[in-house]
Enzyme design. Structure first.
Site, PDB file in Angstrom:
ATOM      1  N   GLN A  94      10.496  22.900-125.122  1.00  0.00           N
ATOM      2  CA  GLN A  94       9.304  22.068-125.069  1.00  0.00           C
ATOM      3  C   GLN A  94       8.653  22.093-126.449  1.00  0.00           C
ATOM      4  O   GLN A  94       8.212  23.151-126.915  1.00  0.00           O
ATOM      5  CB  GLN A  94       8.299  22.583-124.031  1.00  0.00           C
ATOM      6  CG  GLN A  94       7.039  21.739-123.937  1.00  0.00           C
ATOM      7  CD  GLN A  94       5.977  22.333-123.033  1.00  0.00           C
ATOM      8  OE1 GLN A  94       5.256  23.244-123.431  1.00  0.00           O
ATOM      9  NE2 GLN A  94       5.881  21.839-121.802  1.00  0.00           N
TER      10      GLN A  94
ATOM     11  N   GLU B 244       5.981  14.487-122.290  1.00  0.00           N
ATOM     12  CA  GLU B 244       5.141  15.138-121.264  1.00  0.00           C
ATOM     13  C   GLU B 244       3.671  14.925-121.572  1.00  0.00           C
ATOM     14  O   GLU B 244       3.204  15.191-122.683  1.00  0.00           O
ATOM     15  CB  GLU B 244       5.452  16.618-121.183  1.00  0.00           C
ATOM     16  CG  GLU B 244       4.602  17.378-120.176  1.00  0.00           C
ATOM     17  CD  GLU B 244       5.043  18.819-119.981  1.00  0.00           C
ATOM     18  OE1 GLU B 244       6.252  19.111-120.140  1.00  0.00           O
ATOM     19  OE2 GLU B 244       4.175  19.671-119.710  1.00  0.00           O
TER      20      GLU B 244
ATOM     21  N   LYS C 212       5.660  21.155-128.793  1.00  0.00           N
ATOM     22  CA  LYS C 212       4.251  20.788-128.734  1.00  0.00           C
ATOM     23  C   LYS C 212       3.933  19.733-129.798  1.00  0.00           C
ATOM     24  O   LYS C 212       4.493  19.745-130.893  1.00  0.00           O
ATOM     25  CB  LYS C 212       3.364  22.013-128.947  1.00  0.00           C
ATOM     26  CG  LYS C 212       3.403  23.021-127.815  1.00  0.00           C
ATOM     27  CD  LYS C 212       2.942  22.432-126.506  1.00  0.00           C
ATOM     28  CE  LYS C 212       2.806  23.498-125.433  1.00  0.00           C
ATOM     29  NZ  LYS C 212       2.515  22.888-124.115  1.00  0.00           N
TER      30      LYS C 212
ATOM     31  N   ASP D 289       1.855  16.324-116.319  1.00  0.00           N
ATOM     32  CA  ASP D 289       1.491  17.738-116.160  1.00  0.00           C
ATOM     33  C   ASP D 289       0.013  17.812-115.773  1.00  0.00           C
ATOM     34  O   ASP D 289      -0.323  17.810-114.584  1.00  0.00           O
ATOM     35  CB  ASP D 289       1.782  18.497-117.477  1.00  0.00           C
ATOM     36  CG  ASP D 289       1.510  19.992-117.375  1.00  0.00           C
ATOM     37  OD1 ASP D 289       1.996  20.748-118.222  1.00  0.00           O
ATOM     38  OD2 ASP D 289       0.816  20.415-116.440  1.00  0.00           O
TER      39      ASP D 289
HETATM   40  C1  0XW Z   1       3.733  25.612-121.469  1.00  0.00           C
HETATM   41  N1  0XW Z   1       2.663  25.823-120.538  1.00  0.00           N
HETATM   42  C2  0XW Z   1       3.087  25.999-119.169  1.00  0.00           C
HETATM   43  C3  0XW Z   1       1.881  27.009-120.979  1.00  0.00           C
HETATM   44  C4  0XW Z   1       0.564  26.530-121.480  1.00  0.00           C
HETATM   45  O1  0XW Z   1      -0.411  26.734-120.484  1.00  0.00           O
HETATM   46  C5  0XW Z   1       0.712  25.077-121.645  1.00  0.00           C
HETATM   47  C6  0XW Z   1       1.635  24.705-120.561  1.00  0.00           C
HETATM   48  C7  0XW Z   1       2.235  23.328-120.742  1.00  0.00           C
HETATM   49  O2  0XW Z   1       3.111  22.944-120.006  1.00  0.00           O
HETATM   50  O3  0XW Z   1       1.742  22.619-121.623  1.00  0.00           O
HETATM   51 MG    MG Z   2       2.615  20.667-120.228  1.00  0.00          MG
END
Ligand code: 0XW
Ligand code: MG
Length: 367
Positions: free
Chosen positions: A161, A217, A163, A240
């Site tokens: 994932q 996402e 960011k 989410d």
């Molecule tokens: C990766 N997570 C599950 C942890 C943080 O709370 C953020 C969240 C997400 O999915 O963004």
């Molecule tokens: Mg998320």
């Protein structure tokens, strides 16, 4: 079995390493622990730990205030009668989803301990053990993010994932392109903006990366904005933060807005609600993760137990904050990531054992 006391604890969770996302950097969050005691001397544990008051509406103070209302309403109930516990909490307050979720998790722990069964087995059995997970590549530079993505794949991770958000989209696009170049066959990448882009920015980023294999996402803040963006996106859309109820999820699936979900147990009502979402996603062939915002071994074990029962072909992984924690509540069976997967704790209920006095004195007790 009757509930005789509800104890609430608070604990700061110091960070072993940094963690950021578009809405905020995570800094030593406060977790709230629910301990339910019964007349049979069984103890059930629940937990909820928002990353802070910015990325979500609830926070430790509001959760602990909600528990002051809910605690007394639980006394005398059989924790195994989850429907009656649900009726008692929903007739006590309309909101308080986070606190209600922590109570629900503690009741599932008690039910497992009463029947001598792991929670995943009460939920139909583990279809995965160890359970798949995903690892976060935080907001950073193209080179640093690509290097981390390489290293994570070398360590066995098959779901990443990335960011994004909180900066000019050109910077996000550059990082997405750099990381995508490292992605190997069989590895899934999804870009999680944590609500950081406008509709226009989401469309621009997706169009600029149209040739890249990834999913997006929670690009925008609200369900409505994501729905407006959806027809213009060139990538699958995962919801989410705005996927906050079974009804919203059913609508998102039924109208084709969502191609999948990043789910948080304590946003929707705990294990009981997540079981329904799991089943709806399976019935509609919709991928989902099984996560929570933050927290220690209790919430991690809850996510892993439910995550173990997801259809493996639809699992986006069970995320836990283990890599960022300095210690485990249960040093032996506290969930941890090994080679990109997480073993299901072996014992009844959550399968973890918390040393007496670990959380100090309760900040509140209801009996
Ligand atoms: C990766 N997570 C599950 C942890 C943080 O709370 C953020 C969240 C997400 O999915 O963004
Ligand atoms: Mg998320």
């Amino acid at each position: 079995m009757k509930i005789t006391e509800v104890r609430v604890y608070s604990k700061q969770l110091p960070m072993a390493s940094g963690y950021n996302m578009s809405s905020a950097a995570v800094g030593d969050p406060e977790t709230t622990i629910v301990q339910i005691v019964t007349n049979t001397a069984h103890i059930g544990w629940g937990e909820i730990c928002p990353t802070g008051p910015l990325p979500q509406s609830e926070h430790a103070g509001s959760i602990q205030a909600d528990l002051a209302l809910l605690g007394p309403a639980l006394i005398g109930l059989d924790p195994r009668r989850l429907g009656l516990v649900h009726d008692a909490t929903t007739s006590t307050m309309d909101g308080g989803h986070g606190a209600k979720s922590a109570v629900d998790i503690a009741c599932w722990d008690l039910m497992g301990k009463a029947y001598g069964e792991r929670i995943c087995d009460l939920l139909g059995g583990a279809r995965m053990d160890p359970v798949s997970t995903y690892y976060v590549v935080p907001i950073g530079t193209p080179d640093d993010s690509a290097t981390l993505a390489q290293n994570l794949q070398n360590a066995g991770h098959t779901k990443l994932q990335l960011k994004a958000g909180g900066r000019h989209i050109d910077q996000d696009i550059a990082v997405i392109q750099a990381v995508t170049e490292t992605i190997r066959p069989g590895v899934d990448l999804f870009v999680d903006c944590n609500r950081g882009w406008t509709v226009g920015e989401a469309i621009q980023v997706s169009q600029a990366c149209a040739h890249l294999k990834l999913a997006i996402e929670q690009p925008c803040a609200t369900y409505a904005e994501c729905a407006i963006a959806r027809p213009h996106l060139r990538h699958p859309l995962l919801l989410d933060e705005c996927a906050d109820s079974l009804a919203t999820i059913a609508t998102a699936i039924g109208t084709g807005v969502a191609d999948g979900f990043g789910m948080k147990l304590t946003r929707v009502g705990g294990i009981s609600a997540m079981r329904a979402i799991r089943d709806l996603c399976e019935a509609t062939n919709t991928p989902t993760s099984c996560d929570d915002s933050w927290g220690g071994d209790i919430i991690a074990a809850a996510c892993v137990h439910v995550g173990a029962t997801l259809n493996p072909n639809l699992s986006r992984g069970a995320w836990i904050s283990d890599p960022y924690q300095v210690a485990h509540y249960d040093e032996k069976h506290g969930p941890r990531i090994v080679n990109g997967t997480i073993a299901v704790p072996p014992g009844p209920g959550l399968g973890i054992t918390i040393p007496s006095g670990y959380f100090g004195s309760p900040i509140a007790s209801y009996s």
